[in-house]
Design a protein around this motif. Structure first.
Motif, PDB file in Angstrom:
ATOM      1  N   TYR A  66       0.826  -1.205   0.000  1.00  0.00           N
ATOM      2  CA  TYR A  66       0.000   0.000   0.000  1.00  0.00           C
ATOM      3  C   TYR A  66       0.857   1.251   0.000  1.00  0.00           C
ATOM      4  O   TYR A  66       1.803   1.358   0.777  1.00  0.00           O
ATOM      5  CB  TYR A  66      -0.960  -0.005   1.198  1.00  0.00           C
ATOM      6  CG  TYR A  66      -2.095  -0.973   1.008  1.00  0.00           C
ATOM      7  CD1 TYR A  66      -3.297  -0.546   0.445  1.00  0.00           C
ATOM      8  CD2 TYR A  66      -1.961  -2.325   1.330  1.00  0.00           C
ATOM      9  CE1 TYR A  66      -4.348  -1.443   0.232  1.00  0.00           C
ATOM     10  CE2 TYR A  66      -2.999  -3.223   1.118  1.00  0.00           C
ATOM     11  CZ  TYR A  66      -4.184  -2.773   0.567  1.00  0.00           C
ATOM     12  OH  TYR A  66      -5.214  -3.644   0.337  1.00  0.00           O
ATOM     13  N   LEU A  67       0.517   2.170  -0.898  1.00  0.00           N
ATOM     14  CA  LEU A  67       1.149   3.490  -0.872  1.00  0.00           C
ATOM     15  C   LEU A  67       0.459   4.301   0.221  1.00  0.00           C
ATOM     16  O   LEU A  67      -0.737   4.139   0.469  1.00  0.00           O
ATOM     17  CB  LEU A  67       0.987   4.167  -2.237  1.00  0.00           C
ATOM     18  CG  LEU A  67       1.588   3.386  -3.407  1.00  0.00           C
ATOM     19  CD1 LEU A  67       1.277   4.081  -4.740  1.00  0.00           C
ATOM     20  CD2 LEU A  67       3.100   3.221  -3.250  1.00  0.00           C
ATOM     21  N   GLU A 113      -1.195   7.320   1.513  1.00  0.00           N
ATOM     22  CA  GLU A 113      -1.858   8.532   1.013  1.00  0.00           C
ATOM     23  C   GLU A 113      -1.489   9.754   1.857  1.00  0.00           C
ATOM     24  O   GLU A 113      -1.321  10.863   1.330  1.00  0.00           O
ATOM     25  CB  GLU A 113      -3.382   8.337   1.015  1.00  0.00           C
ATOM     26  CG  GLU A 113      -4.139   9.495   0.388  1.00  0.00           C
ATOM     27  CD  GLU A 113      -5.568   9.129   0.007  1.00  0.00           C
ATOM     28  OE1 GLU A 113      -6.069   8.080   0.463  1.00  0.00           O
ATOM     29  OE2 GLU A 113      -6.187   9.904  -0.759  1.00  0.00           O
ATOM     30  N   GLN A 149      -7.629   0.246  -3.226  1.00  0.00           N
ATOM     31  CA  GLN A 149      -7.527   1.325  -2.250  1.00  0.00           C
ATOM     32  C   GLN A 149      -7.633   0.687  -0.858  1.00  0.00           C
ATOM     33  O   GLN A 149      -8.069  -0.453  -0.727  1.00  0.00           O
ATOM     34  CB  GLN A 149      -8.630   2.371  -2.485  1.00  0.00           C
ATOM     35  CG  GLN A 149     -10.029   1.797  -2.592  1.00  0.00           C
ATOM     36  CD  GLN A 149     -11.032   2.703  -3.303  1.00  0.00           C
ATOM     37  OE1 GLN A 149     -10.779   3.872  -3.552  1.00  0.00           O
ATOM     38  NE2 GLN A 149     -12.198   2.150  -3.627  1.00  0.00           N
ATOM     39  N   TRP A 193       1.256   9.629  -1.092  1.00  0.00           N
ATOM     40  CA  TRP A 193       1.412   8.323  -1.742  1.00  0.00           C
ATOM     41  C   TRP A 193       2.850   7.827  -1.639  1.00  0.00           C
ATOM     42  O   TRP A 193       3.440   7.331  -2.595  1.00  0.00           O
ATOM     43  CB  TRP A 193       0.948   8.364  -3.196  1.00  0.00           C
ATOM     44  CG  TRP A 193      -0.494   8.751  -3.343  1.00  0.00           C
ATOM     45  CD1 TRP A 193      -0.981   9.897  -3.876  1.00  0.00           C
ATOM     46  CD2 TRP A 193      -1.637   7.988  -2.912  1.00  0.00           C
ATOM     47  NE1 TRP A 193      -2.361   9.917  -3.825  1.00  0.00           N
ATOM     48  CE2 TRP A 193      -2.795   8.753  -3.236  1.00  0.00           C
ATOM     49  CE3 TRP A 193      -1.817   6.754  -2.279  1.00  0.00           C
ATOM     50  CZ2 TRP A 193      -4.088   8.316  -2.955  1.00  0.00           C
ATOM     51  CZ3 TRP A 193      -3.112   6.312  -2.016  1.00  0.00           C
ATOM     52  CH2 TRP A 193      -4.225   7.093  -2.343  1.00  0.00           C
ATOM     53  N   THR A 222      -1.639   7.668  -8.977  1.00  0.00           N
ATOM     54  CA  THR A 222      -1.431   8.503  -7.793  1.00  0.00           C
ATOM     55  C   THR A 222      -0.575   9.740  -8.024  1.00  0.00           C
ATOM     56  O   THR A 222      -0.530  10.626  -7.171  1.00  0.00           O
ATOM     57  CB  THR A 222      -0.819   7.629  -6.678  1.00  0.00           C
ATOM     58  OG1 THR A 222       0.200   6.806  -7.279  1.00  0.00           O
ATOM     59  CG2 THR A 222      -1.862   6.746  -6.039  1.00  0.00           C
ATOM     60  N   ASN A 263      -4.190  14.610  -3.130  1.00  0.00           N
ATOM     61  CA  ASN A 263      -2.750  14.864  -3.188  1.00  0.00           C
ATOM     62  C   ASN A 263      -2.414  15.558  -4.503  1.00  0.00           C
ATOM     63  O   ASN A 263      -3.136  15.461  -5.489  1.00  0.00           O
ATOM     64  CB  ASN A 263      -1.971  13.551  -3.079  1.00  0.00           C
ATOM     65  CG  ASN A 263      -1.831  13.094  -1.635  1.00  0.00           C
ATOM     66  OD1 ASN A 263      -1.643  13.911  -0.740  1.00  0.00           O
ATOM     67  ND2 ASN A 263      -1.941  11.791  -1.415  1.00  0.00           N
ATOM     68  N   GLN A 316       2.475  10.649  -7.790  1.00  0.00           N
ATOM     69  CA  GLN A 316       3.667  11.053  -7.018  1.00  0.00           C
ATOM     70  C   GLN A 316       4.942  10.776  -7.822  1.00  0.00           C
ATOM     71  O   GLN A 316       4.968   9.899  -8.675  1.00  0.00           O
ATOM     72  CB  GLN A 316       3.708  10.333  -5.664  1.00  0.00           C
ATOM     73  CG  GLN A 316       4.291   8.923  -5.651  1.00  0.00           C
ATOM     74  CD  GLN A 316       3.350   7.868  -6.211  1.00  0.00           C
ATOM     75  OE1 GLN A 316       2.433   8.150  -6.983  1.00  0.00           O
ATOM     76  NE2 GLN A 316       3.587   6.618  -5.857  1.00  0.00           N
TER      77      GLN A 316
END
Lengths: 538, 538
Positions: free
Chosen positions: A248-249, A251, A500, A255, A288, A447, A290
């Motif tokens: 999992y990134l 958040e 998610q 992220w 995401t 984000n 990032q």
């Protein structure tokens, strides 16, 4: 005996029928054969050798009798929400006033030119000249095309054996184009690149499938993927029968990719008997947005090295960086910077002509740079590539152009730079405007899109909305996305298609609508969201 | 405690190293990181959390630890003989007099433009204009391009949403182009064709893989293939983990396809517990060059109907017919002629822009027409197509052009027809000359190439040659092909790559070298064969 008679009778009558229609053979013969066919259908009811065999005939093909791996595979960015959008688009065409919006705005997929982005002129000039080289010597061509596009087309044609852009190439792609790409990688990274490590492909997707096909033997083989992830990975792992091992990134930290999370999930997977073979990293992130810090990348490389994982680096958004303080570093550059050489880390970098500032999705060009594998493994990769002969030559040419665009002093340099910078600066502005608008919505946090082409806002949905979705057998985010589409014509993809943290809800929205449309989109989105919350607020 | 200290130390030193290089971040930074990297390598020898985890690390990736289906897959037309040819070509380049021939003549693969065949001008004009539409309005363009190519480019652009040739299309391909292709199929067959049945693909190979992926669940699932077959089928079946169920074509009757053979082999497969799901027919034949008689096709359709088999019709050589008494009939036309409608027979027809008179292999365009499947099965086919987003748009455009070339009255019609007829007539002459030459060789018999691009002669090899091959651990036909290549530079593919009746030996040779080269090839082949036989005659 009866069988023999039936067989003879059938053969006689069929022959008679055939002789009847023979004189007409040159004609379309369709009506003639209707007679034969009726005979044949009739005769097929008589038991004969052939119909005896049909006792064991297969039942009709159903979805349930297809490959279960295919059934299991899901691909959200072209899934249910897109079918609904296409239906609404047809409604609008048939009956212009039928919905409270004038057009469908496809924010579901990173497809810039479908939303009006113009191609880079230099790239298209070269492609056109390579498609029709016989105009290269004509005087009119000088007036229509830039001098450096003509020169580049000649260079490329000279790199292709026999100048044959219509021939299959080497299965890794035209050697001269791979030389150009390798030189482009060297210029980007400051470390050597070998043209023999490049495999040109029809976009990045076939390259990803190729690696999954090589690495996955059974569902005991796991591939580490970020969550949220781009659904190509989950789809490809499902199609090849492996197990997606999630990490999992975070958040909360924009992220962030935490090594402690990788360790935890790797251990959990190993305890379940999963043999994790490779780690997928998408940088810049999809969905995401990032951009990884170089220090973080070094930790990832170290982790893969220690754990014996193949590092699959999805770097297709390497040109799409919007945060001034952020820079793209390829994983190859990072691992070489750490002192790891070609033999130390099995690493695949995926690149595509579909993304970047050019966004040439329809050309299906891309490559993977494959380093750190033994010659025996490389031979197997080559074999799989060779079964599809080669990727399309226009896509190959475009991949070489993307990695070697016009340089200072070239006739096209100024117009090329203006086109490129115009697109990237506009994308940065659009990302910021949409991010701000989303953060202004009740219960929504978003984000920054530091890179790539997407925003992935989190929506805290009211319980009443969640209950309503459940009663309709939809996930709450899918329900929200469908309501948004029905109200505004804006197509976004529910977060559940990407994965998610359970109990959180998101959607992915591209930043790609043309800039003049962004204010209206912000207004529509804001109004919709307000009404939606008013309807469901707890 | 020691672990904690090491971890802290590492973190401190790494941070120090990073701060050292920070001011240089904009530079390539490679040399800076060599310092960091040496630190990192040193530190990785200190046990830390990460290195503890490596106790379970994967062993290095070897070929033996890859997907066994990949290891099993073979693809002869780009196999060992081609590697040898590439080596000889490099020798010749480095040292021109090093072999008794001046060039390598690639007769291993149906790749016409690699051997000098020129593309069809009209097709390339339209492709160039669609690649760079901004020249369509320029006056110079009128002088460079035919009027109908300009008109056609406009038509095609109008069929593409937003005229965006750089956008992903619908996953089945641009709807307007599918309309054109469906109209072309209707004109060819005299029966309706539905654009919703067309799936545009990057050549025929990905389409074949897609169907194999859908149909094959395990090695208990069988796919009926002709022997000899085009190795794409054996490779794809191996990659997807199924079983190739062979049926032998009868060389004595010009590679006839006998229903009795199908029945016999089906029964044998079923007795072994194999669930035969589909029948592959290649018409015109590859590597065998026969063109099926319509009556034979009807029997095949009837057989599939009775046995519940999906009919996979490889019809990529539909334009390549050289025997004046032969005609191509699509399996769809034949089944409709028999009165079978869309619901009666699951049928897939594969077509490619790589073959025909145009031979545009490098463009990777093609389609499959899919009829007779339930909506649920269709949905799964669409899903698999959508995971790769779409096929390349230039290939899609070219597929539409191939199915709708210039017509009488169009400006390009005469030059187009002259180019097309010139190529097809020349191919017919080349096929005949090579066939005659092969039949003149001692111990060689060669069926006529009625169609496609290949001859598949049988060679009765002397026992001494067979023994010599065995002593070198080669199959006798591979030995013959390698000797031929080493003596003449001519590359042919050993029959064992396609399959052949055990104890018989063949090779596949394309008819594609340019016509002026054929006499020299015949001489070289004849001289080589005579010497070979003199060396080994029993």
């Amino acid at each position: 005996m009866r069988k023999f008679v039936a067989h003879r009778a059938k053969s006689l009558i069929t022959n008679a029928a055939v002789s009847l229609v023979k004189p007409h053979r040159q004609s379309s013969s369709s009506s003639d054969y209707h007679y034969t066919s009726r005979l044949a259908r009739f005769l097929s009811s008589i038991p004969s050798d052939a119909s005896m065999a049909s006792e064991n005939a297969n039942p009709p093909l159903t979805a349930q009798s297809l490959n279960p791996k295919v059934l299991k595979c899901e691909y959200a960015v072209r899934g249910e929400i897109v079918s609904l959008a296409q239906k609404l688009q047809q409604d609008l065409l048939a009956n212009p006033g039928s919905h409270p919006f004038k057009e469908i705005i496809y924010c579901n997929i990173g497809n810039p030119q479908s939303l009006g982005q113009q191609p880079i002129t230099f790239f298209r000039e070269v492609l056109a000249l390579c498609d029709h080289p016989s105009i290269l010597d004509r005087s009119e061509t000088q007036g229509l095309f830039s001098a450096d596009s003509i020169e580049r087309a000649w260079q490329i044609l000279d790199q292709i054996p026999g100048r044959a852009t219509g021939a299959y190439s080497h299965s890794q792609g035209v050697k001269g184009l791979r030389d150009t790409i390798a030189a482009g990688i060297e210029a980007r990274d400051g470390f050597p690149a070998d043209p023999n490590d490049i495999f040109l492909t029809d976009g990045a997707s076939p390259a990803v499938h190729m690696m999954m096909q090589l690495l996955i033997r059974s569902e005991q083989d796991g591939i580490f993927c970020p969550i949220p992830q781009y659904p190509l990975y989950s789809a490809s792992i499902a199609l090849h029968g492996g197990t997606l091992v999630p990490y999992y990134l975070d958040e909360a930290t924009g992220w962030g990719l935490e090594i402690s999370e990788l360790k935890k999930q790797l251990e959990a997977a190993r305890q379940k008997g999963i043999n994790v073979r490779a780690l997928v990293v998408i940088n810049p992130g999809n969905p995401t947005g990032q951009v990884l810090a170089e220090e973080n990348q070094r930790d990832i490389v170290e982790f893969c090295k220690k754990e014996g994982l193949v590092l699959l680096a999805d770097e297709v958004y390497q040109q799409n960086i919007y945060a001034p303080e952020k820079q793209f570093h390829s994983f190859k550059k990072v691992s070489r910077s750490m002192g790891y050489g070609d033999k130390d880390i099995p690493l695949v970098s995926f690149q595509s002509v579909s993304k970047g500032y050019h966004g040439e999705c329809g050309k299906r060009g891309g490559y993977m740079e494959v380093t750190g594998f033994s010659p025996e493994v490389r031979e197997q990769i080559y074999k799989v590539a060779s079964v599809n002969l080669c990727s399309n030559i226009s896509g190959q040419i475009l991949a070489s152009l993307v990695m070697s665009p016009p340089k200072v002093g070239d006739e096209s340099y100024e117009s090329y730079s203006a086109e490129k910078d115009g697109i990237l600066q506009s994308l940065a502005r659009r990302a910021k405007t949409l991010e701000d608008a989303l953060n202004n919505l009740e219960g929504v946090t978003c984000n920054k899109a530091e890179g790539a082409m997407y925003l992935f806002p989190r929506i805290v949905l009211p319980n009443k909305a969640i209950k309503e979705a459940e009663s309709l057998k939809k996930t709450p985010d899918a329900y929200y996305a469908a309501r948004l589409l029905n109200a505004t014509g804006i197509v976004v993809v529910p977060g559940s298609g990407f994965g998610q943290v359970p109990g959180t809800w998101h959607f992915r929205c591209t930043i790609l609508p043309q800039e003049e449309k962004i204010p209206a989109i912000v207004t529509q989105l804001t109004e919709f969201h307000k009404k939606f919350m008013d309807e469901f607020r707890d």
